[in-house]
Motif scaffolding. Structure first.
Motif, PDB file in Angstrom:
ATOM      1  N   ARG A   1      -7.209   2.830  -0.200  1.00 25.73           N
ATOM      2  CA  ARG A   1      -5.777   3.118  -0.221  1.00 25.73           C
ATOM      3  C   ARG A   1      -5.567   4.611  -0.502  1.00 25.73           C
ATOM      4  O   ARG A   1      -6.071   5.115  -1.502  1.00 25.73           O
ATOM      5  CB  ARG A   1      -5.073   2.285  -1.304  1.00 25.73           C
TER       6      ARG A   1
ATOM      7  N   ASP B   1      -5.446   1.770   4.086  1.00 30.65           N
ATOM      8  CA  ASP B   1      -4.001   1.737   3.872  1.00 30.65           C
ATOM      9  C   ASP B   1      -3.509   3.132   3.498  1.00 30.65           C
ATOM     10  O   ASP B   1      -4.113   3.822   2.674  1.00 30.65           O
ATOM     11  CB  ASP B   1      -3.658   0.749   2.746  1.00 30.65           C
TER      12      ASP B   1
ATOM     13  N   GLN C   1       0.003   5.548   2.542  1.00 29.12           N
ATOM     14  CA  GLN C   1       1.416   5.729   2.220  1.00 29.12           C
ATOM     15  C   GLN C   1       1.776   7.204   2.354  1.00 29.12           C
ATOM     16  O   GLN C   1       0.991   8.076   1.972  1.00 29.12           O
ATOM     17  CB  GLN C   1       1.707   5.299   0.783  1.00 29.12           C
TER      18      GLN C   1
ATOM     19  N   CYS D   1       4.963   5.453  -5.301  1.00 28.99           N
ATOM     20  CA  CYS D   1       3.710   4.882  -4.819  1.00 28.99           C
ATOM     21  C   CYS D   1       3.785   3.376  -5.023  1.00 28.99           C
ATOM     22  O   CYS D   1       3.935   2.914  -6.156  1.00 28.99           O
ATOM     23  CB  CYS D   1       2.537   5.481  -5.579  1.00 28.99           C
ATOM     24  N   HIS D   2       3.700   2.615  -3.955  1.00 19.59           N
ATOM     25  CA  HIS D   2       3.983   1.194  -4.021  1.00 19.59           C
ATOM     26  C   HIS D   2       2.822   0.337  -4.523  1.00 19.59           C
ATOM     27  O   HIS D   2       3.006  -0.823  -4.833  1.00 19.59           O
ATOM     28  CB  HIS D   2       4.446   0.690  -2.647  1.00 19.59           C
ATOM     29  N   HIS D   3       1.628   0.877  -4.577  1.00 17.31           N
ATOM     30  CA  HIS D   3       0.498   0.119  -5.118  1.00 17.31           C
ATOM     31  C   HIS D   3      -0.593   1.097  -5.545  1.00 17.31           C
ATOM     32  O   HIS D   3      -0.525   2.299  -5.250  1.00 17.31           O
ATOM     33  CB  HIS D   3      -0.032  -0.898  -4.096  1.00 17.31           C
ATOM     34  N   PRO D   4      -1.629   0.644  -6.236  1.00 16.75           N
ATOM     35  CA  PRO D   4      -2.696   1.549  -6.683  1.00 16.75           C
ATOM     36  C   PRO D   4      -3.319   2.307  -5.517  1.00 16.75           C
ATOM     37  O   PRO D   4      -3.380   1.817  -4.383  1.00 16.75           O
ATOM     38  CB  PRO D   4      -3.704   0.597  -7.329  1.00 16.75           C
ATOM     39  N   ILE D   5      -3.781   3.525  -5.788  1.00 19.50           N
ATOM     40  CA  ILE D   5      -4.373   4.371  -4.755  1.00 19.50           C
ATOM     41  C   ILE D   5      -5.750   4.857  -5.196  1.00 19.50           C
ATOM     42  O   ILE D   5      -6.052   4.931  -6.389  1.00 19.50           O
ATOM     43  CB  ILE D   5      -3.467   5.571  -4.414  1.00 19.50           C
TER      44      ILE D   5
END
Length: 277
Positions: free
Chosen positions: A5, A34, A36, A49-53
């Motif tokens: 991600r 993935d 973003q 940030c919509h989820h862990p990266i």
């Protein structure tokens, strides 16, 4: 190197950033990673940030990296700064090199640079009122017509004396190439564990820049009698107004900003190029 991600932070005011961000997203989709995108015009209060990266691309200049570092430092994920203009002190990778740099890092062939950050904690009448973090520096200076600021500095309770100056810069090694350098401070290797105290135009030749071990606390106490308004500026981007008698304690954060190094040029080569050697 497993990367699943990624986040792309880009300054829309920098020419070409939208195009490169779009290229990155397309390539990440091709690699089944993935991706973003977070583009901005002004300085938002957070990076969404919509989820862990696992990894961050930053497109812009050194200022964009400073902004991103403040927003994301608690995550301690690798940041690949991509310069969209001339090569900066932090942004060593050019726009044409981003894919090669990413794939080289992903294959475990690029090192990272772990940079300390500076924390400025403001106390008023003995009460903590704010806590600010930056990658480059914290600057206490005049925001009024008269430039003289009166303050005292102590390190771990030991006084360095009283100062009459235009202000003082508390810089990390990363920030040593910025305002501190212009004010007569030394260069420091960016991965050093140290903080730099640089008085701004002191009214005494004995008040010189000093390098302090990174694990020590530096307290700047403003005199209660001042003839100017005073502010604290973080990374040249965030301003907080101080009052006479305020105390500001500077220390390094426990977290570090992780910068992916370029294999095209070293810190010393960037210094030689930028400073005209």
């Amino acid at each position: 190197m497993v990367i699943q991600r990624v986040l792309v932070v880009f300054n829309k005011m920098k020419s070409g950033t939208v195009n490169i961000a779009t290229q990155i997203k397309a390539k990440m989709n091709e690699l089944e990673i993935d991706c973003q995108l977070f583009g901005y015009l002004d300085n938002p209060s957070e990076v969404v940030c919509h989820h862990p990266i696992d990894f961050v691309f930053v497109l812009g200049g050194d200022g964009t990296v400073l902004f991103s570092a403040r927003m994301l430092y608690k995550l301690e994920v690798p940041i690949l700064p991509i310069n969209m203009g001339s090569i900066g002190f932090i942004t060593e990778v050019s726009a044409s090199e981003w894919l090669d740099a990413f794939l080289t890092y992903k294959n475990g062939q690029l090192d990272v640079s772990k940079r300390i950050m500076i924390r400025a904690t403001v106390y008023r009448n003995g009460k903590k009122i704010t806590d600010l973090v930056g990658l480059n520096d914290g600057v206490i200076g005049s925001s009024g017509a008269s430039k003289i600021v009166r303050y005292q500095i102590d390190v771990n309770g030991v006084s360095l004396g009283e100062y009459r100056a235009d202000g003082v810069i508390l810089a990390t090694p990363t920030g040593a190439t910025g305002y501190s350098l212009a004010a007569g401070g030394p260069l420091i290797y960016p991965e050093a564990e140290a903080l730099l105290v640089t008085p701004i135009c002191p009214h005494s030749l004995t008040k010189r820049p000093i390098v302090i071990p990174g694990n020590e606390n530096i307290r700047v106490t403003l005199d209660k009698e001042q003839r100017t308004k005073i502010s604290l500026t973080i990374d040249g981007q965030v301003e907080y107004f101080l009052e006479p008698g305020d105390e500001v304690v500077f220390s390094k954060t426990s977290e570090k900003t992780i910068i992916v190094k370029s294999d095209k040029r070293s810190f010393y080569e960037v210094i030689r190029t930028k400073l005209g050697g």
